[in-house]
Design a protein around this motif. Structure first.
Motif, PDB file in Angstrom:
ATOM      1  N   HIS A  11       0.841  -1.211   0.000  1.00 31.20           N
ATOM      2  CA  HIS A  11       0.000   0.000   0.000  1.00 31.20           C
ATOM      3  C   HIS A  11       0.875   1.260   0.000  1.00 31.20           C
ATOM      4  N   VAL A  12       1.760   1.335  -0.959  1.00 29.76           N
ATOM      5  CA  VAL A  12       2.766   2.394  -1.023  1.00 29.76           C
ATOM      6  C   VAL A  12       2.199   3.639  -1.698  1.00 29.76           C
ATOM      7  N   GLU A  13       2.420   4.780  -1.067  1.00 30.86           N
ATOM      8  CA  GLU A  13       2.124   6.091  -1.654  1.00 30.86           C
ATOM      9  C   GLU A  13       3.396   6.910  -1.605  1.00 30.86           C
ATOM     10  N   ILE A  14       3.729   7.545  -2.715  1.00 32.53           N
ATOM     11  CA  ILE A  14       4.876   8.441  -2.770  1.00 32.53           C
ATOM     12  C   ILE A  14       4.366   9.801  -3.216  1.00 32.53           C
ATOM     13  N   TRP A  15       4.734  10.822  -2.469  1.00 30.53           N
ATOM     14  CA  TRP A  15       4.284  12.189  -2.745  1.00 30.53           C
ATOM     15  C   TRP A  15       5.480  13.065  -3.095  1.00 30.53           C
ATOM     16  N   VAL A  16       5.321  13.889  -4.100  1.00 27.04           N
ATOM     17  CA  VAL A  16       6.298  14.915  -4.465  1.00 27.04           C
ATOM     18  C   VAL A  16       5.664  16.264  -4.148  1.00 27.04           C
ATOM     19  N   ASN A  17       6.351  17.064  -3.350  1.00 25.80           N
ATOM     20  CA  ASN A  17       5.888  18.399  -2.967  1.00 25.80           C
ATOM     21  C   ASN A  17       4.498  18.387  -2.327  1.00 25.80           C
ATOM     22  N   ARG A  18       4.148  17.299  -1.669  1.00 23.68           N
ATOM     23  CA  ARG A  18       2.866  17.158  -0.962  1.00 23.68           C
ATOM     24  C   ARG A  18       1.665  17.364  -1.870  1.00 23.68           C
ATOM     25  N   GLN A  19       1.877  17.317  -3.168  1.00 18.08           N
ATOM     26  CA  GLN A  19       0.803  17.598  -4.108  1.00 18.08           C
ATOM     27  C   GLN A  19       0.634  16.500  -5.162  1.00 18.08           C
ATOM     28  N   TYR A  20       1.727  15.956  -5.625  1.00 19.00           N
ATOM     29  CA  TYR A  20       1.701  14.968  -6.704  1.00 19.00           C
ATOM     30  C   TYR A  20       1.936  13.576  -6.121  1.00 19.00           C
ATOM     31  N   ARG A  21       1.083  12.626  -6.499  1.00 23.33           N
ATOM     32  CA  ARG A  21       1.099  11.318  -5.851  1.00 23.33           C
ATOM     33  C   ARG A  21       1.269  10.197  -6.867  1.00 23.33           C
ATOM     34  N   LEU A  22       1.944   9.160  -6.406  1.00 21.38           N
ATOM     35  CA  LEU A  22       2.075   7.906  -7.138  1.00 21.38           C
ATOM     36  C   LEU A  22       1.769   6.795  -6.143  1.00 21.38           C
ATOM     37  N   THR A  23       0.973   5.820  -6.557  1.00 23.64           N
ATOM     38  CA  THR A  23       0.701   4.676  -5.692  1.00 23.64           C
ATOM     39  C   THR A  23       1.144   3.399  -6.390  1.00 23.64           C
ATOM     40  N   THR A  24       1.548   2.448  -5.591  1.00 26.57           N
ATOM     41  CA  THR A  24       1.868   1.119  -6.091  1.00 26.57           C
ATOM     42  C   THR A  24       1.502   0.122  -4.996  1.00 26.57           C
ATOM     43  N   GLU A  25       1.147  -1.071  -5.396  1.00 26.56           N
ATOM     44  CA  GLU A  25       0.718  -2.069  -4.418  1.00 26.56           C
ATOM     45  C   GLU A  25       1.847  -2.453  -3.465  1.00 26.56           C
ATOM     46  N   PHE A  40       3.685  11.187 -11.768  1.00 31.37           N
ATOM     47  CA  PHE A  40       3.108  11.687 -10.521  1.00 31.37           C
ATOM     48  C   PHE A  40       2.004  12.672 -10.897  1.00 31.37           C
ATOM     49  N   ILE A  41       0.842  12.511 -10.283  1.00 26.64           N
ATOM     50  CA  ILE A  41      -0.331  13.286 -10.688  1.00 26.64           C
ATOM     51  C   ILE A  41      -1.005  13.899  -9.468  1.00 26.64           C
ATOM     52  N   GLU A  42      -1.597  15.089  -9.653  1.00 24.40           N
ATOM     53  CA  GLU A  42      -2.299  15.751  -8.564  1.00 24.40           C
ATOM     54  C   GLU A  42      -3.789  15.505  -8.680  1.00 24.40           C
ATOM     55  N   ALA A  43      -4.553  16.011  -7.720  1.00 23.18           N
ATOM     56  CA  ALA A  43      -5.992  15.736  -7.629  1.00 23.18           C
ATOM     57  C   ALA A  43      -6.779  16.184  -8.856  1.00 23.18           C
ATOM     58  N   TYR A  44      -6.336  17.222  -9.548  1.00 22.69           N
ATOM     59  CA  TYR A  44      -7.060  17.743 -10.697  1.00 22.69           C
ATOM     60  C   TYR A  44      -6.531  17.201 -12.024  1.00 22.69           C
ATOM     61  N   GLN A  46      -3.390  17.134 -13.172  1.00 20.35           N
ATOM     62  CA  GLN A  46      -2.140  17.706 -13.676  1.00 20.35           C
ATOM     63  C   GLN A  46      -0.985  16.797 -13.304  1.00 20.35           C
ATOM     64  N   ARG A  47      -0.067  16.630 -14.222  1.00 20.01           N
ATOM     65  CA  ARG A  47       1.126  15.828 -13.972  1.00 20.01           C
ATOM     66  C   ARG A  47       2.280  16.734 -13.535  1.00 20.01           C
ATOM     67  N   PHE A  48       3.190  16.154 -12.766  1.00 19.05           N
ATOM     68  CA  PHE A  48       4.376  16.900 -12.348  1.00 19.05           C
ATOM     69  C   PHE A  48       5.200  17.231 -13.586  1.00 19.05           C
ATOM     70  N   ASP A  49       5.534  18.491 -13.759  1.00 19.55           N
ATOM     71  CA  ASP A  49       6.310  18.946 -14.917  1.00 19.55           C
ATOM     72  C   ASP A  49       7.732  19.235 -14.450  1.00 19.55           C
ATOM     73  N   PHE A  50       8.605  18.249 -14.614  1.00 20.83           N
ATOM     74  CA  PHE A  50       9.971  18.377 -14.111  1.00 20.83           C
ATOM     75  C   PHE A  50      10.771  19.449 -14.833  1.00 20.83           C
ATOM     76  N   LYS A  51      10.296  19.935 -15.971  1.00 23.98           N
ATOM     77  CA  LYS A  51      10.996  21.011 -16.689  1.00 23.98           C
ATOM     78  C   LYS A  51      10.691  22.376 -16.082  1.00 23.98           C
ATOM     79  N   ARG A  52       9.583  22.471 -15.353  1.00 24.84           N
ATOM     80  CA  ARG A  52       9.152  23.750 -14.788  1.00 24.84           C
ATOM     81  C   ARG A  52       9.134  23.784 -13.266  1.00 24.84           C
ATOM     82  N   GLN A  53       9.122  22.628 -12.640  1.00 26.18           N
ATOM     83  CA  GLN A  53       8.949  22.576 -11.194  1.00 26.18           C
ATOM     84  C   GLN A  53      10.178  21.995 -10.504  1.00 26.18           C
ATOM     85  N   GLN A  54      10.387  22.440  -9.302  1.00 28.23           N
ATOM     86  CA  GLN A  54      11.485  21.952  -8.481  1.00 28.23           C
ATOM     87  C   GLN A  54      10.934  21.000  -7.425  1.00 28.23           C
TER      88      GLN A  54
END
Length: 97
Positions: A11-25, A40-44, A46-54
């Motif tokens: 039941h693994v959850e990984i969060w980037v910047n407390r906003q973008y989430r990835l889950t795996t069994e 990694f995707i947020e609630a709405y 949107q995917r994490f954009d590594f070219k624009r976000q830190q």
């Protein structure tokens, strides 16, 4: 992320910047989960954009076979991925739980 413990994590959850989430069994003991930041995707939707976000922080939560939680949190002090080498699970140790 690498599970360097002797226990499988489920039941693994990984969060980037407390906003973008990835889950795996699961992440089996001694195994590594490799995933591109773009999945990694947020609630709405949107995917994490590594070219624009830190990446400012990473969090992993999971369960051990006995039900105990695994909770790893890392606040990154470098620019982007530069803060990762030698930190927490990225240096080969399980990190704080």
């Amino acid at each position: 992320m690498t599970n360097t413990s002797k226990d499988d994590w489920t039941h693994v959850e990984i969060w980037v910047n407390r906003q973008y989430r990835l889950t795996t069994e699961s992440i089996p003991a001694g195994r590594q989960l490799q995933a591109p930041l773009s999945i990694f995707i947020e609630a709405y939707g949107q995917r994490f954009d590594f070219k624009r976000q830190q990446i400012r922080d990473l969090r992993l939560s999971a369960k051990r076979p006995n039900g105990e939680p695994v909770d790893i949190r890392m606040d990154l002090k470098g620019n982007g991925l530069a803060g990762l080498p030698g930190v927490g699970v990225f240096k080969g140790k399980e990190g704080k739980e």
